[in-house]
Enzyme design. Sequence first.
Site, PDB file in Angstrom:
ATOM      1  N   SER A   1     -21.158 -13.161  25.048  1.00  0.00           N
ATOM      2  CA  SER A   1     -20.251 -14.294  25.215  1.00  0.00           C
ATOM      3  C   SER A   1     -19.877 -14.508  26.682  1.00  0.00           C
ATOM      4  O   SER A   1     -20.734 -14.792  27.513  1.00  0.00           O
ATOM      5  CB  SER A   1     -19.011 -14.095  24.329  1.00  0.00           C
TER       6      SER A   1
ATOM      7  N   GLU B   1      -6.124 -19.506  20.344  1.00  0.00           N
ATOM      8  CA  GLU B   1      -5.717 -19.888  21.694  1.00  0.00           C
ATOM      9  C   GLU B   1      -6.759 -19.577  22.762  1.00  0.00           C
ATOM     10  O   GLU B   1      -6.747 -20.168  23.828  1.00  0.00           O
ATOM     11  CB  GLU B   1      -4.379 -19.223  22.051  1.00  0.00           C
ATOM     12  N   ALA B   2      -7.688 -18.651  22.502  1.00  0.00           N
ATOM     13  CA  ALA B   2      -8.699 -18.272  23.492  1.00  0.00           C
ATOM     14  C   ALA B   2      -9.862 -19.266  23.505  1.00  0.00           C
ATOM     15  O   ALA B   2     -11.035 -18.877  23.537  1.00  0.00           O
ATOM     16  CB  ALA B   2      -9.198 -16.859  23.222  1.00  0.00           C
TER      17      ALA B   2
ATOM     18  N   ASP C   1     -22.245 -18.595  26.137  1.00  0.00           N
ATOM     19  CA  ASP C   1     -22.956 -18.718  24.855  1.00  0.00           C
ATOM     20  C   ASP C   1     -22.484 -19.939  24.071  1.00  0.00           C
ATOM     21  O   ASP C   1     -22.858 -20.138  22.922  1.00  0.00           O
ATOM     22  CB  ASP C   1     -22.831 -17.441  24.016  1.00  0.00           C
TER      23      ASP C   1
ATOM     24  N   THR D   1     -16.019  -5.225  13.665  1.00  0.00           N
ATOM     25  CA  THR D   1     -16.167  -6.586  13.132  1.00  0.00           C
ATOM     26  C   THR D   1     -16.747  -7.530  14.185  1.00  0.00           C
ATOM     27  O   THR D   1     -17.246  -8.595  13.850  1.00  0.00           O
ATOM     28  CB  THR D   1     -14.815  -7.129  12.626  1.00  0.00           C
TER      29      THR D   1
ATOM     30  N   ARG E   1     -20.624  -4.436  21.571  1.00  0.00           N
ATOM     31  CA  ARG E   1     -20.530  -5.075  22.881  1.00  0.00           C
ATOM     32  C   ARG E   1     -20.238  -4.002  23.918  1.00  0.00           C
ATOM     33  O   ARG E   1     -19.384  -3.149  23.688  1.00  0.00           O
ATOM     34  CB  ARG E   1     -19.447  -6.160  22.923  1.00  0.00           C
TER      35      ARG E   1
ATOM     36  N   THR F   1      -6.113 -12.164  14.112  1.00  0.00           N
ATOM     37  CA  THR F   1      -6.852 -12.613  15.286  1.00  0.00           C
ATOM     38  C   THR F   1      -8.350 -12.623  15.037  1.00  0.00           C
ATOM     39  O   THR F   1      -8.899 -11.713  14.435  1.00  0.00           O
ATOM     40  CB  THR F   1      -6.572 -11.657  16.469  1.00  0.00           C
TER      41      THR F   1
END
Length: 585
Positions: free
Chosen positions: A151, A406-407, A310, A51, A55, A381
């Site tokens: 990212s 939270e990230a 990014d 999903t 990466r 998440t």
Amino acid sequence: MGLSPDLKELAQEWLRLDKDKSTTDEIYKLLVQGNASELERRLHPRIAFGTAGLRGPMQAGFACMNSLTVIQASQGLAAYLLKTEKNVKTRGIVIGRDARHNSKKFAKLAAAAFVAKGIKVWWYETPSHTPLVPFGVRELGAAAGVMVTASHNPARDNGYKVYWSNGCQIIPPHDAGIAAAILENLKPVSWDTSVVDEHLMVEGSLGLVLDQYHKAIQYAAHPEDPSTKIEPGLRFVYTPMHGVGLPAMERCAEDLGVASQMVVVKEQADPDPDFPTVKFPNPEEKGALDLAMQTADASSISLILASDPDADRLAAAEKVDGKWHIFTGNQLGILLASYLFSRYPVDKPRDKLAMLASTVSSRMLHALAQKEGFHFTETLTGFKWLGNVARTLKATGYDVVFAFEEALGYMIPQTVHDKDSITAAAIFLTAAAHWASQGLTPYAHLQKLYQHVGYFEDANTYLVSPSPVTTTAVFTAVRALGSPHPTQLGARTITRWRDLTVGYDSQTEDHVPDLPVDKTAQMITCELDDGSRFTVRGSGTEPKIKLYIECVATSSAAAKAAANEVLADLLREWFKPQENGLVLA
């Protein structure tokens, strides 16, 4: 040790398919050297399409990010889109990229693959920040979008992120469908990157979306009158952390009337794929904001904003009593939520106002929703869930104004259904100016919020795991501590056990969890008898076990102490770092 026939065949298949000399040479040399262990690592297993898309490290081999795996992913995505969506060829696909090594090459190869399938490409001509892709998908009516970015990962990595036609990251079953289509389309059809400059099916489209994107931000910041300017006096430092965020942030600051009050960290202003001034290009990591703090101190500025490379995540810090306070992702989330709630029109029904947070984020937003009477929804998440669930809520009559994780991820749906540091910065600056008119700084307003709904403090951290096998073994051992589940952690009793891997929830009547189950991902959430709550999970993009622990108390010190106690108990009783070869961050 000699090469096994299977490994030799994999290497030869790579050499047959790959037309990028740099990566062909890498595998050829390893084959000549007979380096079985390195060939095994590079070639097997195939880089997984999930999903989050793809990466990984930029190296040769089916297990890595490179020209061939990008072409294969693009061919699979194209085939899946043509099978599942209508009018794909004319609606087209948006392609954007960041400024990492190879991002431009990967984006061009993706474009070539789509053109070879007869699909129009909406091409972003210059490096752009990630939120522009989902925005463009909706603005241009495209069938999908691809963003080439890793990212905030280290410089050696790159990635391939996919957005669906609704402007959200993909969720099941699309991820599995695309993964299957990739395996059916492994032979490259085109390596011709000249199509980006020469083909009629590729349209440069950054100019078509930029103005609309910034108008959407102005509307999000000041819905009553988008031309409103922030009162002068709000000075702040901004860093794009060697990434692509500066042009968008400069335009945003100009639109808000604060361009002259923004000081940019000059050493980090321009894109640099090596991220030379930071150990990790992630605003969450220790030391990442050091240069921003030095810049702010030199100009006597007490507020810092930072994007990741990014520019989809936002960090903030404030000088409080002579020391820098870096807001946690949860603290910044509740600050943004409280402001958006405070300005919500009084003539609109409050119970139809909706905000969301993921299950690893603070419960403080849930507490505020309960106290003030607006709707709160918890999701799995990741913004793939927050964005899609927000769309579902809107379709059922809710007015969704905010979602966070939270990230350092904050979603303002008026702009995009994904995290966006630029829109979040616009809201935060507007809020900070509003609080300043009341004699409050963001930190002072946060203290008022604690007094209003309780002091929520976390002890979030992560353990580096040597392998996925270790991670699975550790979670299996945890589950075996009790039947049907463990009931005690240290001196605390576990009052709720929700396991989204095996699909068990002790609180529901039929013991079926209230969130989707994924047997391929480790995730356990527990509620304890003193009101503490924690989630432990295996990361989907990094070799980490992440721990999210939160406690609420009548003071910040008491809540923090309780959270640290729970962390200590988890390490001692569950994760046993030394025994399991885990390294605490």
